[in-house]
Design a protein around this motif. Structure first.
Motif, PDB file in Angstrom:
ATOM      1  N   UNK A  16       8.536  10.075  29.276  1.00 43.94           N
ATOM      2  CA  UNK A  16       8.909  10.738  30.464  1.00 43.94           C
ATOM      3  C   UNK A  16       9.455  12.093  30.035  1.00 43.94           C
ATOM      4  N   UNK A  17      10.404  11.626  29.125  1.00 43.84           N
ATOM      5  CA  UNK A  17      11.117  12.821  28.424  1.00 43.84           C
ATOM      6  C   UNK A  17      10.438  13.601  27.944  1.00 43.84           C
ATOM      7  N   UNK A  18       9.469  13.326  26.996  1.00 39.80           N
ATOM      8  CA  UNK A  18       8.342  14.389  26.491  1.00 39.80           C
ATOM      9  C   UNK A  18       7.567  15.191  27.576  1.00 39.80           C
ATOM     10  N   UNK A  19       7.169  14.664  28.618  1.00 31.00           N
ATOM     11  CA  UNK A  19       6.412  15.153  29.742  1.00 31.00           C
ATOM     12  C   UNK A  19       7.347  16.093  30.227  1.00 31.00           C
ATOM     13  N   UNK A  20       8.724  16.042  30.561  1.00 28.91           N
ATOM     14  CA  UNK A  20       9.834  16.706  31.051  1.00 28.91           C
ATOM     15  C   UNK A  20       9.818  17.961  30.194  1.00 28.91           C
ATOM     16  N   UNK A  21       9.950  17.454  29.084  1.00 27.57           N
ATOM     17  CA  UNK A  21      10.322  18.749  28.024  1.00 27.57           C
ATOM     18  C   UNK A  21       8.949  19.885  28.043  1.00 27.57           C
ATOM     19  N   UNK A 131      17.061  11.600  24.000  1.00 21.27           N
ATOM     20  CA  UNK A 131      17.586  13.075  24.201  1.00 21.27           C
ATOM     21  C   UNK A 131      16.553  13.803  23.300  1.00 21.27           C
ATOM     22  N   UNK A 132      15.695  14.721  24.045  1.00 25.96           N
ATOM     23  CA  UNK A 132      14.164  15.296  23.644  1.00 25.96           C
ATOM     24  C   UNK A 132      14.644  16.848  23.636  1.00 25.96           C
ATOM     25  N   UNK A 133      14.515  17.397  22.369  1.00 19.94           N
ATOM     26  CA  UNK A 133      14.711  18.980  22.164  1.00 19.94           C
ATOM     27  C   UNK A 133      13.158  19.397  22.169  1.00 19.94           C
ATOM     28  N   UNK A 134      12.759  20.042  23.222  1.00 22.91           N
ATOM     29  CA  UNK A 134      11.174  20.653  23.051  1.00 22.91           C
ATOM     30  C   UNK A 134      11.095  21.591  22.036  1.00 22.91           C
ATOM     31  N   UNK A 135      12.003  22.406  21.972  1.00 25.24           N
ATOM     32  CA  UNK A 135      11.807  23.783  21.151  1.00 25.24           C
ATOM     33  C   UNK A 135      11.805  23.381  19.722  1.00 25.24           C
TER      34      UNK A 135
END
Ligand code: IPD
Ligand code: CA
Length: 282
Positions: A16-21, A131-135
């Motif tokens: 879910x966090x990755x999709x949100x990212x 905690x997902x940091x997409x950048x």
């Protein structure tokens, strides 16, 4: 909840966090078009924060129907839920704690210091966090009973025993008297330490878990800023103040986190500022 179930939930939360990212990153790349509102002093929100939280809530509701969700933008949907009580409320059902974009000011300014943060707590405490940091492309996952990982590789807190051994992230909460933050900064600097402020408390706690910062201090954080990161620090062998003590779940608390060796020194930063939520010394 046993370890297998916690790990199953952690894997779902990571997805879910990755999709949100991905959604948040899309907005980050066209942030100049965002409608921005001011919630309070130095406190902004945009349609990106709201849209990402809606996505996370939809995915959590599909995966864990009926479970309570507290989010920075959408509030607490506890009332009316089966698992309404949760930590501190006498019930014990899981509570999901969501910050769709932590580090909103950085996000809106184009500074790559923000993250998606999703934690879960129960009556026995903080259970898991992502905690997902997409950048940068880093995803921190873990929990007190699960260990802690960055992109699947195990992480550990720093073994520092003194403030001279590295950097302490100091968050500034305008919800507390400025004198408290100034006192903490003075104590840290006089003890030979140095501070850093990244603008994302959740990401900073993940960095404590990874041993990048030796500690984290903030006079007051809401649980959506702290829950996932605290789960990571504890999973990485570190010490955190008790963010769920009293009415911490819904009112927030002072947050102090570090490796075990530095914990006694970290606690001295808060001396005389009220001991609520500090728990026992390791
Ligand atoms: C803030 C950030 C900041 C912390 C503040 C939070 P936001 O969250 O985590 O680092 O110092 O207490 O409110 O507003 O960027 O989601
Ligand atoms: Ca936040």
């Amino acid at each position: 909840m046993d370890r297998a179930e916690l790990n199953r939930r952690l894997a779902v939360t990571e997805r879910i966090a990755r999709e949100a990212g991905i959604l948040a990153r899309t907005w980050f790349d066209r942030r100049n078009r965002l409608r921005i509102e001011t919630k309070g002093p130095q406190d902004l929100v945009s349609e990106a924060d709201r849209a990402v939280e809606v996505l996370i809530r939809e995915r959590l509701a599909a995966a864990f129907p009926g479970e309570r969700v507290i989010g920075e933008e959408g509030g607490d949907d506890g009332a009316g839920h089966v698992a309404e009580q949760g930590p501190g409320g006498g019930g014990g059902g899981p509570v999901w704690i969501v910050d769709p974009i932590d580090g909103t000011q950085c996000f809106l300014a184009g500074i790559p210091s923000w993250c998606v943060s999703i934690g879960m707590a129960s009556e026995s405490g903080v259970q898991l966090g992502v905690v997902h940091d997409p950048v940068v492309g880093e995803t921190f996952t873990g929990g007190p009973a699960l260990g802690a990982f960055c992109n699947g590789r195990p992480i550990r807190v720093h073994e520092a025993s003194g403030f001279g051994d590295g950097m302490v992230e100091v968050g500034v909460s305008l919800r507390r008297p400025l004198d408290e933050t100034l006192a903490v900064l003075e104590r840290l600097l006089r003890a030979g330490g140095i501070y850093h402020r990244s603008g994302s408390g959740a990401l900073s706690l993940a960095y404590v878990a990874a041993g990048r910062y030796i500690g984290y201090y903030e006079d007051h954080m809401n649980t959506w800023d702290s829950c996932a990161g605290v789960a990571l620090v504890e999973g990485a062998g570190g010490w955190c103040s008790d963010i769920l003590a009293g009415d911490g779940l819904t009112r927030g608390a002072r947050v102090i986190a570090s490796g075990q060796n530095l914990a006694p020194a970290m606690r001295t930063l808060a001396e005389g500022l009220g001991a609520e939520g500090l728990g026992d010394a390791p």
